[in-house]
Design an enzyme around this catalytic site. Structure first.
Site: not given
Ligand SMILES: [Cu+2]
Ligand SMILES: *[C@@H]1O[C@H](CO)[C@@H](O)[C@H](O)[C@H]1NC(C)=O
Ligand SMILES: *[C@@H]1O[C@H](CO)[C@@H](O)[C@H](O)[C@H]1NC(C)=O
Ligand SMILES: *[C@@H]1O[C@H](CO)[C@@H](O)[C@H](O)[C@H]1NC(C)=O
Ligand SMILES: *[C@@H]1O[C@H](CO)[C@@H](O)[C@H](O)[C@H]1NC(C)=O
Ligand SMILES: *[C@@H]1O[C@H](CO)[C@@H](O)[C@H](O)[C@H]1NC(C)=O
Ligand SMILES: *[C@@H]1O[C@H](CO)[C@@H](O)[C@H](O)[C@H]1NC(C)=O
Ligand SMILES: *[C@@H]1O[C@H](CO)[C@@H](O)[C@H](O)[C@H]1NC(C)=O
Ligand SMILES: *[C@@H]1O[C@H](CO)[C@@H](O)[C@H](O)[C@H]1NC(C)=O
Ligand SMILES: *[C@@H]1O[C@H](CO)[C@@H](O)[C@H](O)[C@H]1NC(C)=O
Ligand SMILES: *[C@@H]1O[C@H](CO)[C@@H](O)[C@H](O)[C@H]1NC(C)=O
Ligand SMILES: *[C@@H]1O[C@H](CO)[C@@H](O)[C@H](O)[C@H]1NC(C)=O
Ligand SMILES: *[C@@H]1O[C@H](CO)[C@@H](O)[C@H](O)[C@H]1NC(C)=O
Length: 804
Positions: A548, A408, A539, A489
């Site tokens: 740090d 993406d 996903h 999405y």
């Molecule tokens: Cu999904």
């Protein structure tokens, strides 16, 4: 008008398109192609109302490029004749153009010298992504430009030190649109399409009005009979939702990805001459035909099986539907901020101070919001925290689902981080930060791309009661939020800061699923509608966290809670029990890891040279905090992702930090996943990790097998994942004791309260006038964009006439 074709795309001006890859390269109408939404943005919340400010002691050296910096860089690049650039507005497929201009963050050693010592402020450098279309073998290439401001000193050279391909180039195999071929093929079988998909397709306009045609991502390669590489795409038919009447108006719900039609074309799109592109096959109902003629003769036979076409209906819409629940229309509980904003902002530097935390924010086109230099109690704990890449890997019996593995950042999280809705995405009192990015020679700003707010988490952070007293401390946390609608999405990203010194990274997903046609797909998802399969997918969203802990020299240790059998001095019988085993990850050879079963391993980043007074190393523990439905891809050697999935095949990783290993992925990897610009696997070259500057890369994700509850939209409640980092032997006790937002109530045996302690915390009192804390939704409106080339320095902020 919902129908969106290449032709409307080409007809629209280049300046109307925020994401150049979409405009100039591929997939019109796909994933929120620019016509998908009006760029609605913003709100009129009074952010100035009691917003305490501060001044960062050091400038934000990660701040995104200003419009002037971007414009002057673009002008500089256009001056370089060897680049042979054409302005985006005038460019076609056979031109070289500028895709994205972003800050190349300073090298960390230079940054730390400035932040921690007397070092000079690092120079500003640019990472410019150029697209070279004026060649038979088009490619994208990342260039370094700097230092800024542009002067005789300014140079430019390929970003070779940060990439894994020769001269930071990656081939583009779909520079030229194959849409004509889809149209021509469709017209040859328009009677069949009309029949099987229940639409009247007489003309190309009918086709464009009814169906969106797009498909696999990334592209597929396969050798022909002579062993030559052929570039293959598979596209499917998606039905545009018709406008429906809802409430008192007509609305086009954005549910195209719920309307796959089960008809697919396979095309050879090798080379740069679209007239030479060819149809290789047609798939319908799990039957494969090698030509339109073969498909026709099958269709003409009486036993040809037609499947239920997937038609839209009210179910695609997201408006209120169904019976109202008892009392549900009454105003629900809501947050107010009676004491005003309790954190300070340096707006100029995008720097925040909240309680014992300080940090800087920035924003990039590829990955959206990022955090830098996070300090807790005056000590840096994290140098950098932010998204790297988000992959959604599908599977299915059809070639489009099977061939889909979205990376993406290619589409970008920045361009789609639209303004949040007051009172919905964020409380009305949230502090809103504008964000900007520079793509296709346009600088775009999103109002309220980032919201920052405190809220009561509505569960206590501490509590105890005894026979004499009860004590309780509120859990007030600070959330930094950005929401990106990448196509179908909606990703909600939160970084949440807690009073115990913890920081949680959360990602949630909503919006429309990308579904599949149901025919023969039951092995790859549930049937969720007459014509629809949920289309299973994984996903994985990768985040970088550069710890740090008390300096840059850190070690990742595992304190393992382990079963054991022990015979103690005080008993002759062997006891079955457990103990704590301390291990270290000392080399990148051990740097790819998964969370242990049953959470047996505590994973802690420590500075071994900085023990506490008990000799225990001070550190920060990291652990999954929510979701847990999957942290990495199921598929091991994805045929789609090839060498571009390195960041997603384990739950977390640790590497030695290098200036040349800035990001786990490149936004352009999607162009050629076999030869990615950034190959995460190459980060693992056996470097020592013991007391080194180390970086963790962790994934949040989900195995998403959409069920009927994903219709019409996936819901945030379960589609989420979180990771929390928390002090671990870092302080000598719990820092939430500093909070005054607690109470101790003493009582005696006959149940009467004797004393109440509130520690100086102020109580809100008086009337709440809700009219003063309301918001007018009609004030939610559009983006601001500034044309960059040709650039008019006298009028640098000319608005475009309209952005989509
Ligand atoms: Cu999904
Ligand atoms: C915003 O709040 C400030 C401080 O309370 C006030 O002075 C200002 O008038 C408000 N602006 C608007 C537009 O309400
Ligand atoms: C580009 O070249 C022109 C002509 O040589 C020069 O005047 C201008 O300053 C240059 N601009 C930049 C940004 O390099
Ligand atoms: C420069 O780009 C143009 C197209 O914009 C192309 O026609 C020309 O051949 C290119 N010149 C060189 C030297 O590559
Ligand atoms: C940053 O580090 C890289 C990799 O070591 C180096 O090539 C580059 O020149 C450095 N950049 C600056 C501005 O010093
Ligand atoms: C910064 O410079 C001052 C004056 O030269 C010096 O006293 C101080 O030690 C330096 N600090 C650091 C961290 O180098
Ligand atoms: C599509 O058809 C038109 C008109 O017949 C033709 O000119 C064009 O070359 C065809 N395109 C492809 C990719 O087949
Ligand atoms: C076909 O389309 C027509 C008109 O849009 C509609 O009335 C009919 O229900 C559809 N048939 C099927 C099987 O969906
Ligand atoms: C409904 O229609 C009325 C009258 O046309 C209009 O004023 C109103 O804004 C519309 N929308 C809603 C949500 O009521
Ligand atoms: C955010 O952008 C809007 C629109 O350009 C502008 O009015 C507002 O002042 C900006 N806010 C800040 C804090 O810069
Ligand atoms: C352990 O066993 C030895 C030998 O049988 C015995 O002398 C001793 O008392 C036992 N110790 C305990 C703690 O039971
Ligand atoms: C407290 O205890 C007394 C005596 O036991 C009882 O009468 C009274 O109702 C109790 N009060 C509450 C609030 O429970
Ligand atoms: C910007 O606006 C000014 C004033 O309206 C106008 O004169 C100028 O031509 C514009 N420049 C561009 C690049 O559009």
């Amino acid at each position: 008008m919902r129908a969106f074709t290449l032709f409307t795309l080409l007809a629209s001006t280049a300046l109307a398109i925020p994401s150049p890859k979409i405009s100039s390269v591929r997939k019109p109408g796909w994933r929120g192609g620019p016509n998908r939404r009006r760029d609605i943005i913003t709100n009129q919340v009074n952010t100035t109302s009691s917003s305490p400010s501060t001044t960062a002691s050091k400038d934000n050296i990660w701040a995104y490029l200003t419009n002037d910096e971007a414009a002057s860089t673009i002008a500089f690049l256009h001056n370089q004749t060897d680049l042979n650039l054409t302005s985006v507005e005038d460019a076609g497929d056979w031109d070289n153009t500028i895709m994205v201009i972003d800050l190349l963050v300073p090298n960390k050693t230079d940054a730390l010298a400035y932040l921690d010592g007397n070092g000079t402020k690092p120079e500003r450098w640019v990472l410019a992504s150029l697209l070279f279309g004026a060649t038979e073998e088009p490619y994208a290439q990342d260039w370094v430009v700097g230092p800024l401001p542009i002067s005789e000193k300014t140079t430019y050279y390929p970003y070779t030190f940060g990439t894994h391909t020769e001269d930071a180039k990656i081939r583009i195999y779909d520079m030229d649109s194959a849409y004509d071929l889809y149209v021509n093929t469709s017209m040859e079988i328009k009677d069949i399409i009309s029949d099987i998909l229940n639409a009247t397709i007489d003309t190309e306009d009918d086709l464009n009005a009814n169906f969106d045609i797009w498909g696999i991502d990334p592209l597929w390669h396969q050798p022909d009979e002579y062993g030559n590489d052929r570039v293959i795409t598979w596209v499917g038919f998606w039905r545009y939702p018709d406008p429906v009447q809802s409430q008192n108006s007509s609305i086009n719900f954005d549910g195209e990805t719920l309307l796959p039609q089960g008809l697919y074309f396979q095309c050879d799109i090798t080379g740069r001459d679209p007239s030479k592109y060819g149809l290789m096959g047609i798939l319908y109902g799990d039957e494969y035909y090698t030509s339109t003629a073969e498909f026709r003769s099958a269709w003409e036979k009486p036993d040809f099986k037609k499947y239920t076409p997937n038609m839209q209906g009210d179910w695609v819409g997201t408006d209120q539907a169904g019976e109202q629940l008892p009392l549900e229309t009454l105003p629900p509980p809501r947050n107010i901020q009676p004491g005003g904003q309790r954190f300070k902002v340096d707006e100029e530097n995008k720097y925040i101070e909240w309680m014992d935390f300080t940090f800087y924010l920035t924003f990039t086109r590829d990955t959206g919001m990022r955090l830098y230099d996070i300090k807790y109690k005056g000590e840096r704990i994290i140098y950098e925290l932010g998204l790297q890449e988000a992959v959604a890997h599908y599977a299915g019996n059809d070639p489009v689902q099977s061939g889909t593995s979205y990376l993406d950042t290619y589409y970008g999280f920045g361009p789609y981080a639209f303004s949040q809705i007051p009172g919905f995405d964020m409380p009305l009192y949230a502090y809103c930060m504008n964000t900007s990015f520079h793509a296709a020679e346009i600088s775009k700003s999103h109002r309220c791309g980032i919201s920052i707010f405190e809220a009561d988490q509505n569960y206590l952070i501490q509590r105890h009661s005894s026979q004499q007293y009860i004590s309780a401390t509120k859990n007030i946390a600070l959330t930094v939020r950005s929401v990106s609608t990448v196509g179908n999405y909606d990703y909600n990203f939160d970084y949440v800061f807690y009073l115990d010194g913890s920081i949680e990274t959360i990602v949630r997903a909503s919006g429309y699923i990308q579904s599949a046609y149901y025919a023969a797909n039951s092995e790859y998802g549930y049937q969720i509608k007459d014509g629809l399969s949920g289309s299973m997918h994984d996903h994985a969203l990768n985040f970088k966290v550069d710890f740090d802990i008390l300096g840059t020299e850190n070690t990742l240790v595992k304190h393992v809670v382990e079963a054991t059998d022990v015979k103690y001095k005080w008993n002759n019988l062997t006891r079955s029990t457990m103990h704590l085993v301390r291990k270290e990850v000392t080399s990148e050879d051990q740097g790819k890891m998964n969370w242990s079963a049953n959470g047996q391993e505590q994973v802690v980043i420590v500075n071994k040279d900085a023990p506490n007074k008990y000799g225990e190393p001070r550190g920060y523990k990291i652990m999954p905090s929510r979701g847990g439905a999957g942290m990495h891809l199921t598929i091991k050697n994805s045929s789609n992702l090839i060498n571009s999935q390195g960041f997603a095949d384990h739950a977390y990783y640790v590497t030695k930090r290098k200036d040349s290993e800035l990001r786990a992925s490149s936004a352009w990897n999607d162009y050629d996943t076999a030869k990615p610009l950034v190959d995460f696997n190459k980060f693992f070259d056996g470097d020592n990790l013991e007391q080194e500057d180390i970086v963790m890369w962790f994934n949040l994700g989900m195995h998403h097998v959409p069920h009927t509850g994903d219709i019409p939209n996936t819901v945030f409640s379960t589609a989420q994942g979180g990771m929390i980092i928390t002090p671990h032997n870092y302080l000598l006790s719990d820092p939430t004791r500093q909070s005054t937002q607690q109470i101790r109530i003493n009582y005696n045996n006959d149940n009467s309260t004797t004393d109440v302690y509130t520690f100086g915390s102020q109580q809100a009192s008086g009337d709440v006038n809700l009219d003063q804390v309301s918001w007018d939704p009609y004030t939610y409106y559009g983006d601001v964009a500034v044309r960059k080339f040709p650039y008019d320095p006298q009028n640098p902020f000319n608005d475009t006439e309209s952005i989509v």
